[in-house]
Scaffold this motif. Structure first.
Motif, mmCIF file in Angstrom:
data_model
loop_
_atom_site.group_PDB
_atom_site.id
_atom_site.type_symbol
_atom_site.label_atom_id
_atom_site.label_comp_id
_atom_site.label_asym_id
_atom_site.label_seq_id
_atom_site.Cartn_x
_atom_site.Cartn_y
_atom_site.Cartn_z
ATOM 1 N N LEU A 499 0.807 -1.216 0.000
ATOM 2 C CA LEU A 499 0.000 0.000 0.000
ATOM 3 C C LEU A 499 0.845 1.274 0.000
ATOM 4 O O LEU A 499 0.336 2.356 -0.248
ATOM 5 C CB LEU A 499 -0.919 0.012 1.220
ATOM 6 C CG LEU A 499 -2.027 -1.057 1.252
ATOM 7 C CD1 LEU A 499 -2.686 -1.099 2.624
ATOM 8 C CD2 LEU A 499 -3.060 -0.785 0.183
ATOM 9 N N GLY A 500 2.137 1.123 0.301
ATOM 10 C CA GLY A 500 3.008 2.293 0.384
ATOM 11 C C GLY A 500 2.813 3.070 1.660
ATOM 12 O O GLY A 500 2.928 4.297 1.687
ATOM 13 N N ILE A 501 2.533 2.358 2.763
ATOM 14 C CA ILE A 501 2.294 3.006 4.054
ATOM 15 C C ILE A 501 3.563 2.946 4.908
ATOM 16 O O ILE A 501 4.186 1.900 5.027
ATOM 17 C CB ILE A 501 1.135 2.321 4.802
ATOM 18 C CG1 ILE A 501 -0.186 2.654 4.108
ATOM 19 C CG2 ILE A 501 1.091 2.746 6.261
ATOM 20 C CD1 ILE A 501 -1.381 2.003 4.747
ATOM 21 N N ARG A 502 3.919 4.063 5.485
ATOM 22 C CA ARG A 502 5.003 4.128 6.459
ATOM 23 C C ARG A 502 4.422 4.563 7.800
ATOM 24 O O ARG A 502 3.264 4.941 7.884
ATOM 25 C CB ARG A 502 6.087 5.109 5.989
ATOM 26 C CG ARG A 502 6.683 4.761 4.637
ATOM 27 C CD ARG A 502 7.499 3.466 4.695
ATOM 28 N NE ARG A 502 8.017 3.120 3.367
ATOM 29 C CZ ARG A 502 7.430 2.251 2.551
ATOM 30 N NH1 ARG A 502 6.308 1.659 2.928
ATOM 31 N NH2 ARG A 502 7.955 1.963 1.386
ATOM 32 N N SER A 505 1.810 7.430 8.311
ATOM 33 C CA SER A 505 1.290 7.895 7.023
ATOM 34 C C SER A 505 -0.074 7.270 6.748
ATOM 35 O O SER A 505 -0.503 6.339 7.430
ATOM 36 C CB SER A 505 2.264 7.570 5.900
ATOM 37 O OG SER A 505 2.368 6.172 5.711
ATOM 38 N N ILE A 506 -0.725 7.775 5.729
ATOM 39 C CA ILE A 506 -2.063 7.307 5.367
ATOM 40 C C ILE A 506 -2.138 7.143 3.856
ATOM 41 O O ILE A 506 -1.578 7.952 3.105
ATOM 42 C CB ILE A 506 -3.140 8.299 5.859
ATOM 43 C CG1 ILE A 506 -4.538 7.881 5.367
ATOM 44 C CG2 ILE A 506 -2.836 9.716 5.428
ATOM 45 C CD1 ILE A 506 -5.650 8.757 5.905
ATOM 46 N N VAL A 507 -2.801 6.079 3.405
ATOM 47 C CA VAL A 507 -3.092 5.913 1.993
ATOM 48 C C VAL A 507 -4.605 5.986 1.820
ATOM 49 O O VAL A 507 -5.360 5.450 2.643
ATOM 50 C CB VAL A 507 -2.529 4.595 1.429
ATOM 51 C CG1 VAL A 507 -3.153 3.375 2.091
ATOM 52 C CG2 VAL A 507 -2.747 4.520 -0.078
ATOM 53 N N ILE A 508 -5.042 6.670 0.786
ATOM 54 C CA ILE A 508 -6.466 6.831 0.509
ATOM 55 C C ILE A 508 -6.766 6.098 -0.795
ATOM 56 O O ILE A 508 -6.196 6.421 -1.842
ATOM 57 C CB ILE A 508 -6.848 8.313 0.408
ATOM 58 C CG1 ILE A 508 -6.487 9.011 1.723
ATOM 59 C CG2 ILE A 508 -8.328 8.470 0.093
ATOM 60 C CD1 ILE A 508 -6.687 10.505 1.712
ATOM 61 N N LEU A 509 -7.633 5.092 -0.712
ATOM 62 C CA LEU A 509 -7.970 4.261 -1.862
ATOM 63 C C LEU A 509 -9.383 4.562 -2.335
ATOM 64 O O LEU A 509 -10.310 4.658 -1.535
ATOM 65 C CB LEU A 509 -7.901 2.778 -1.504
ATOM 66 C CG LEU A 509 -6.557 2.058 -1.487
ATOM 67 C CD1 LEU A 509 -6.779 0.562 -1.329
ATOM 68 C CD2 LEU A 509 -5.771 2.343 -2.742
ATOM 69 N N ARG A 510 -9.535 4.695 -3.631
ATOM 70 C CA ARG A 510 -10.853 4.828 -4.245
ATOM 71 C C ARG A 510 -11.536 3.465 -4.292
ATOM 72 O O ARG A 510 -10.886 2.431 -4.149
ATOM 73 C CB ARG A 510 -10.687 5.381 -5.664
ATOM 74 C CG ARG A 510 -9.977 6.679 -5.735
ATOM 75 C CD ARG A 510 -9.260 6.984 -7.041
ATOM 76 N NE ARG A 510 -9.814 6.423 -8.242
ATOM 77 C CZ ARG A 510 -9.829 7.029 -9.430
ATOM 78 N NH1 ARG A 510 -9.336 8.253 -9.538
ATOM 79 N NH2 ARG A 510 -10.310 6.452 -10.491
ATOM 80 N N PHE A 519 -0.504 10.529 2.258
ATOM 81 C CA PHE A 519 -0.099 11.674 3.068
ATOM 82 C C PHE A 519 0.832 11.218 4.181
ATOM 83 O O PHE A 519 0.546 10.228 4.868
ATOM 84 C CB PHE A 519 -1.318 12.348 3.703
ATOM 85 C CG PHE A 519 -2.229 13.039 2.723
ATOM 86 C CD1 PHE A 519 -1.774 14.119 1.984
ATOM 87 C CD2 PHE A 519 -3.541 12.624 2.570
ATOM 88 C CE1 PHE A 519 -2.619 14.765 1.090
ATOM 89 C CE2 PHE A 519 -4.394 13.265 1.685
ATOM 90 C CZ PHE A 519 -3.926 14.341 0.944
ATOM 91 N N LYS A 520 1.933 11.945 4.374
ATOM 92 C CA LYS A 520 2.792 11.691 5.540
ATOM 93 C C LYS A 520 2.170 12.277 6.788
ATOM 94 O O LYS A 520 2.321 11.755 7.891
ATOM 95 C CB LYS A 520 4.186 12.287 5.298
ATOM 96 C CG LYS A 520 4.969 11.600 4.199
ATOM 97 C CD LYS A 520 6.346 12.238 4.040
ATOM 98 C CE LYS A 520 7.117 11.534 2.936
ATOM 99 N NZ LYS A 520 8.461 12.164 2.724
ATOM 100 N N GLN A 526 -4.922 18.740 4.643
ATOM 101 C CA GLN A 526 -5.046 17.535 3.820
ATOM 102 C C GLN A 526 -6.507 17.089 3.704
ATOM 103 O O GLN A 526 -6.945 16.654 2.639
ATOM 104 C CB GLN A 526 -4.198 16.398 4.416
ATOM 105 C CG GLN A 526 -2.702 16.587 4.274
ATOM 106 C CD GLN A 526 -2.138 17.583 5.273
ATOM 107 O OE1 GLN A 526 -2.719 17.799 6.346
ATOM 108 N NE2 GLN A 526 -1.032 18.219 4.917
ATOM 109 N N ILE A 527 -7.269 17.234 4.788
ATOM 110 C CA ILE A 527 -8.689 16.871 4.750
ATOM 111 C C ILE A 527 -9.437 17.779 3.777
ATOM 112 O O ILE A 527 -10.258 17.308 2.969
ATOM 113 C CB ILE A 527 -9.306 16.948 6.162
ATOM 114 C CG1 ILE A 527 -8.739 15.825 7.041
ATOM 115 C CG2 ILE A 527 -10.833 16.850 6.091
ATOM 116 C CD1 ILE A 527 -9.169 15.919 8.488
#
Length: 541
Positions: A499-502, A505-510, A519-520, A526-527
């Motif tokens: 997912l590319g998460i560190r 951090s957050i990943v947003i999936l459609r 987003f780090k 960001q919201i």
């Protein structure tokens, strides 16, 4: 009822029923889909899973095309993941043939390039699965009927369309006469010769190619590995290309490249086709010719896949040479892109401007596929001495050089397109595979399980960072951790890596499993950016 088709395949026949619209004033429906091919049926099944009512109009009463029912056969991993979400993948897997190895050859058996797509795959679905197109359409019809969200109207031919700014009017011809209905959103999936597109006077800039091929569906007993073989230059076909694919029902698809000036009726005669097959298989190998038909390459492309409240998907919007299985897979992925956006708009959770991103994303995908398919055509059919010299040099180098091997892979198959230049994407856009997941409570899940509605998925290791959005129905919060029963376990960190998460951090999936953003940090800025990108409509939750 099952009908024996003249092509040698058995196709279902569905019952026509007189629509209730005949006895009412003109009815308006949230979505009207024209065309029951891959794109139209995938969209109908997608909307069914999201609870969006629709009417699908199809002028026939079966799947496939009479006399040409084999058609597309290769379904790429992204399409198979979509079918898993829609609930028909298991049927497809049981009927079809999964494969991952492809070989390019010259001469009789000289392999100059080979790949195994399974080596780098993280998805629960195979890289490719081959099955006759009408089976996919058949399974989709069954699923739509099972869900009972919308309605398929057979023997319903669209004969007129009027597109206003707020809705569309459609005139339909049936065995009982004609009637009008209206659609908040009309989706044209009726293919290459779209009557909807014609009535609206939209130009597609068609070009007829010079390619001539003969499709041959063959059943034989000779044992062959379940791989795709491509002869770039085959001695049994006068130095022209041959493709060989396994399919369902013990059938193999063999495509023979023909001379540019070939007589299509002659090359597709059964006796002429059988002689070509004998040369390929060996004259002593018995076989059955199941189906045969010619095809010629052509292209077209709409300037915009959205016109007022009419949207275009599949061959109605784009056509490119059928090399690399790009036509059907593109139509399926058009529907995957469009379905969740329509649902959010019709549920009042997003402004209708969200639908502008459909063309913004899928038209570049079509151009990408057209470029790759056209490149393959040029390699297989060099135009002029310069292209021929280059092609021969590439073939000579392919055994030794990586760059030449990539060029000789003329059947480079369909992959998921990255929407990195979309207004929806925030420095992202790539597709995430259908990952296998395990929850802390012991449940086994799949990533597509979280994409069956129209929610945007917010995935992080930190529960606190997602707190501001936990009460908004448009979002689904997923946590990688070990605190709550529904947390996703990730002991070896393979899920986070995919997912590319560190940390933090957050990943947003459609809902179509494309990355909307990473987003780090995730604060008010960001919201706000996220809400702007998805055209969010603020309302009481």
């Amino acid at each position: 009822m099952i009908e024996e088709n003249v092509s040698g395949y058995k196709l279902p026949r569905f019952e026509y029923r007189k629509p209730a619209d005949f006895d009412k004033t003109v009815q308006r429906y949230p979505v009207v889909i024209v065309g029951g091919g891959l794109a139209g049926l995938t969209l109908a099944a997608d909307l069914s899973t999201r609870g969006i009512a629709f009417v699908l109009l199809d002028e026939d009463d079966t799947v496939g095309v009479k006399g040409a029912s084999s058609r597309g056969i290769v379904y790429a991993q992204k399409s198979l993941e979509i079918f898993d979400r829609l609930g028909i993948y298991e049927k497809i897997a049981q009927k079809g043939v999964a494969w991952s190895v492809g070989k390019s050859l010259v001469g009789q058996n000289d392999i100059i390039y080979e790949f195994d797509a399974a080596k780098s795959s993280q998805s629960l679905q195979p890289p490719f699965l081959n099955i006759q197109q009408f089976y996919i359409e058949w399974f989709l019809v069954e699923r739509i009927n099972e869900l009972k969200t919308g309605e398929i109207r057979w023997k319903s031919r669209v004969i007129d369309v009027e597109a206003a700014q707020t809705h569309s009017r459609i005139k339909v011809e049936t065995p009982d006469g004609t009637y009008w209905l209206e659609a908040e959103w009309l989706v044209d999936c009726c293919g290459l010769a779209s009557g909807v597109r014609e009535k609206l006077g939209l130009e597609t800039f068609p070009e007829k190619g010079t390619e001539r091929w003969c499709i041959s569906d063959i059943r034989f007993k000779k044992e062959l590995p379940l791989e795709r073989w491509t002869w770039v230059e085959s001695p049994v076909n006068d130095g022209r290309a041959v493709w060989q694919h396994p399919m369902a029902d013990g059938v193999w698809r063999i495509d023979f490249q023909m001379k540019i000036d070939s007589d299509v009726e002659y090359i597709s005669r059964p006796d002429v086709c059988e002689e070509r097959v004998r040369k390929l298989l060996g004259h002593n190998e018995p076989f059955e010719l199941v189906w045969v038909g010619p095809w010629a390459s052509r292209t077209h492309l709409l300037d915009n896949f959205k016109y007022r409240r009419v949207l275009f998907a599949g061959d109605s919007a784009h056509v490119f040479p059928p090399l690399g299985a790009r036509g059907g897979n593109s139509g399926i992925q058009d529907a995957d892109n469009l379905g969740w956006k329509l649902a959010l708009v019709l549920k009042g959770q997003a402004q209708e401007t969200l639908l502008n991103t459909y063309s913004q994303e899928r038209r570049p995908a079509a151009i990408h596929n057209m470029d790759l398919a056209t490149r393959s055509v040029r390699f297989l059919s060099p135009q002029g001495e310069g292209q021929r010299i280059l092609r021969n040099a590439v073939i000579a180098l392919a055994k030794k050089c990586d760059f030449a091997q990539a060029m000789v892979n003329t059947g480079r198959l369909s992959t998921a397109f990255s929407y990195q230049d979309s207004d929806l994407s925030i420095g992202a856009g790539e597709s995430i595979p259908n990952l296998a997941l395990e929850l802390k409570n012991g449940q086994k899940r799949k990533l597509v399980d979280y994409a069956t509605d129209s929610q945007i998925m917010l995935i992080s290791r930190s529960r606190e960072v997602l707190q501001p959005l936990q009460n908004k129905a448009i979002f689904k919060i997923l946590i990688i951790g070990q605190q709550e029963p529904d947390d996703i376990l990730d002991v070896d960190e393979k899920i986070a890596d995919a997912l590319g998460i560190r940390d933090g951090s957050i990943v947003i999936l459609r809902p179509d499993l494309h990355v909307l953003a990473r987003f780090k940090e995730f604060g008010h800025a960001q919201i706000n950016e996220l809400m702007h990108r998805i055209n969010y409509v603020e309302r009481e939750e």
